[in-house]
Design an enzyme around this catalytic site. Structure first.
Site, mmCIF file in Angstrom:
data_model
loop_
_atom_site.group_PDB
_atom_site.id
_atom_site.type_symbol
_atom_site.label_atom_id
_atom_site.label_comp_id
_atom_site.label_asym_id
_atom_site.label_seq_id
_atom_site.Cartn_x
_atom_site.Cartn_y
_atom_site.Cartn_z
ATOM 1 N N GLY A 22 65.128 -42.074 24.117
ATOM 2 C CA GLY A 22 65.435 -41.340 22.881
ATOM 3 C C GLY A 22 64.796 -39.960 22.895
ATOM 4 N N GLY A 23 64.602 -39.393 24.089
ATOM 5 C CA GLY A 23 63.877 -38.114 24.213
ATOM 6 C C GLY A 23 64.712 -36.884 23.915
ATOM 7 N N GLY A 24 65.991 -37.073 23.552
ATOM 8 C CA GLY A 24 66.843 -35.914 23.308
ATOM 9 C C GLY A 24 66.731 -35.349 21.911
ATOM 10 N N GLY A 26 64.552 -35.436 17.784
ATOM 11 C CA GLY A 26 63.445 -35.833 16.901
ATOM 12 C C GLY A 26 62.069 -35.847 17.534
ATOM 13 N N ARG A 47 71.991 -42.664 24.567
ATOM 14 C CA ARG A 47 73.411 -42.957 24.777
ATOM 15 C C ARG A 47 74.237 -41.683 24.936
ATOM 16 N NH1 ARG A 47 73.802 -46.390 19.396
ATOM 17 N NH2 ARG A 47 72.615 -44.524 18.819
ATOM 18 N N TYR A 155 54.818 -50.409 9.150
ATOM 19 C CA TYR A 155 55.332 -51.694 8.629
ATOM 20 C C TYR A 155 55.527 -52.724 9.744
ATOM 21 C CZ TYR A 155 60.085 -49.663 9.406
ATOM 22 O OH TYR A 155 61.208 -49.087 9.929
ATOM 23 N N PRO A 196 53.457 -44.047 13.495
ATOM 24 C CA PRO A 196 53.570 -42.853 12.642
ATOM 25 C C PRO A 196 53.971 -43.228 11.217
ATOM 26 C CG PRO A 196 55.089 -42.743 14.559
ATOM 27 C CD PRO A 196 54.629 -44.161 14.406
ATOM 28 N N ARG A 207 69.079 -41.417 7.560
ATOM 29 C CA ARG A 207 69.302 -42.862 7.446
ATOM 30 C C ARG A 207 68.342 -43.567 6.493
ATOM 31 N NH1 ARG A 207 70.249 -41.307 12.746
ATOM 32 N NH2 ARG A 207 72.306 -41.930 13.504
#
Ligand code: HXC
Ligand code: NAP
Length: 291
Positions: A22-24, A26, A47, A155, A196, A207
């Site tokens: 997910g490094g692309g 945020g 993806r 959480y 975090p 979202r």
């Protein structure tokens, strides 16, 4: 508002190759940027190859570092094995894995289909254990020291309504972090996590705090320090944990949330809404009762 600055010494990650799922986008993108500034090579996967390629180009231009973008759905073990092979061909080795990819959205649990539950737990829990297993087997076979950093959230241990699939999955990732910290230390593999609190990103905000909600519930009000996190603050912590400076840190989960979760948990913390003059009156009354 503070202005977070890069924290580690120049070259702190020199010659290391780090995979960030997910490094692309945020927080993943922000961590990768700082890893590159500290001298690492980065592999980013998710993806959407077009997003990864764009990010890779921007980060290479900004930092002068090297980024390899690889399309890989972390739910698919064969795609992770292929990413590892591509990484080894390009860089010869890999030193750290950051399990950062996630899927999430807010919803009353009874409104979820079983597929909606699956999609989140598959990305977060299955995705993280798939990557961990593939990389772990490789490192053990190579007899190579390495480390894993898992991005969870607070959480993971408190649980939370309205994000139940994510809470279940992050709890599993935290259990994996602690379990492997013990089991794989003998192979020289450390395992840590970061939890975090809210850090603004497009992925999370669209979202989790859609506009209708954000107008009603201001998430910053829950945070004692009175602000959201800055990406550089998280990047500083992540860079430290994947670096050799943290060689003795293993099995830890570091919370970086401005005190948010404890503020929600402490029985009397909401008393900070009580005005000073009311305390004067209450103290008088309470002292009177004690005499
Ligand atoms: C109810 C929903 C839904 C919603 C999707 N579904 N969105 N159900 N409410 N809002 C259901 C669909 O109807 C479908 O079930 C199933 O979920 C799969 O949906 P798809 O759209 O086909 O999935 P996909 O295209 O793979 O998208 C996955 C996703 C999406 C998770 C739904 O949001 C995504 O791509 N997310 C990636 C990035 C992300 O989520 N980033 C935020 C991380 S923030 P049916 O039964 O209809 O087939 C984070 C922060 C935590 O984790 C802490 C903050 C403080
Ligand atoms: P984000 O930008 O949406 O990042 C999520 C990334 O995961 C995206 O790049 C997405 O890319 C990738 N991804 C999703 N499904 C994938 C799959 N099947 N395979 C590979 N990659 C996949 O959100 P973020 O806020 O930066 O979140 C990053 C991490 O921080 C997550 O673990 C999140 O839970 C955690 N976190 C965030 C906050 C916050 O306030 N932002 C707070 C606590 C924890 P593709 O869509 O291209 O696949």
């Amino acid at each position: 508002m503070i202005k977070a600055e890069p924290m580690l010494k120049e070259g702190a990650l020199k010659d290391k190759t780090i995979i960030v799922t997910g490094g692309g986008t945020g927080l993943g993108r922000s961590m990768v940027k700082y890893f590159l500034e500290l001298g690492a090579n980065a592999v980013i996967c998710s993806r959407k190859l077009d997003v990864l390629e764009q990010t890779a180009k921007e980060l290479e231009d900004e930092t002068g570092g090297t980024v390899l973008p690889v399309a890989c759905d972390v739910r698919k073990y064969n795609e992770i094995e292929a990413m590892l092979e591509t990484t080894l061909k390009r860089f010869g080795r890999v030193d750290a894995l950051v399990n950062n990819a996630a899927g999430n959205f807010v919803s009353p649990t009874e409104r979820l289909s079983h597929k909606a539950f699956d999609v989140v737990t598959d990305i977060v829990l299955k995705g993280s254990y798939n990557c961990t297993l593939a990389l772990g087997k490789h490192w053990i076979e190579q007899k190579q020291e390495a480390n894993i950093l898992n991005i969870v959230t607070t959480y993971a241990w408190t649980g939370s309504g309205y994000v139940v699939p994510s809470a279940c999955a992050k709890a599993g990732v935290l259990a994996m972090t602690r379990s492997l910290a013990s089991e794989w230390a003998k192979y020289g593999i450390r395992s840590n996590a970061i939890a975090p609190g809210p850090f603004p990103t497009e992925g999370a905000w669209t979202r989790l705090f859609p506009k209708q909600l954000a107008d009603k519930l201001d998430p910053v009000k829950r945070i004692p320090v009175g602000r959201f996190g800055e990406h550089q603050e998280l990047a500083n912590l992540a860079a430290y944990l994947v670096s050799d400076y943290a060689s003795f840190v293993n099995g830890e989960v570091v919370t970086i949330d401005g005190g948010e979760w404890l503020h929600g948990a402490g029985e009397f913390n909401s008393f900070d809404q009580i005005p000073q003059e009311m305390w004067d009156a209450m103290e008088k009354q309470m002292r009177g009762k004690g005499q």
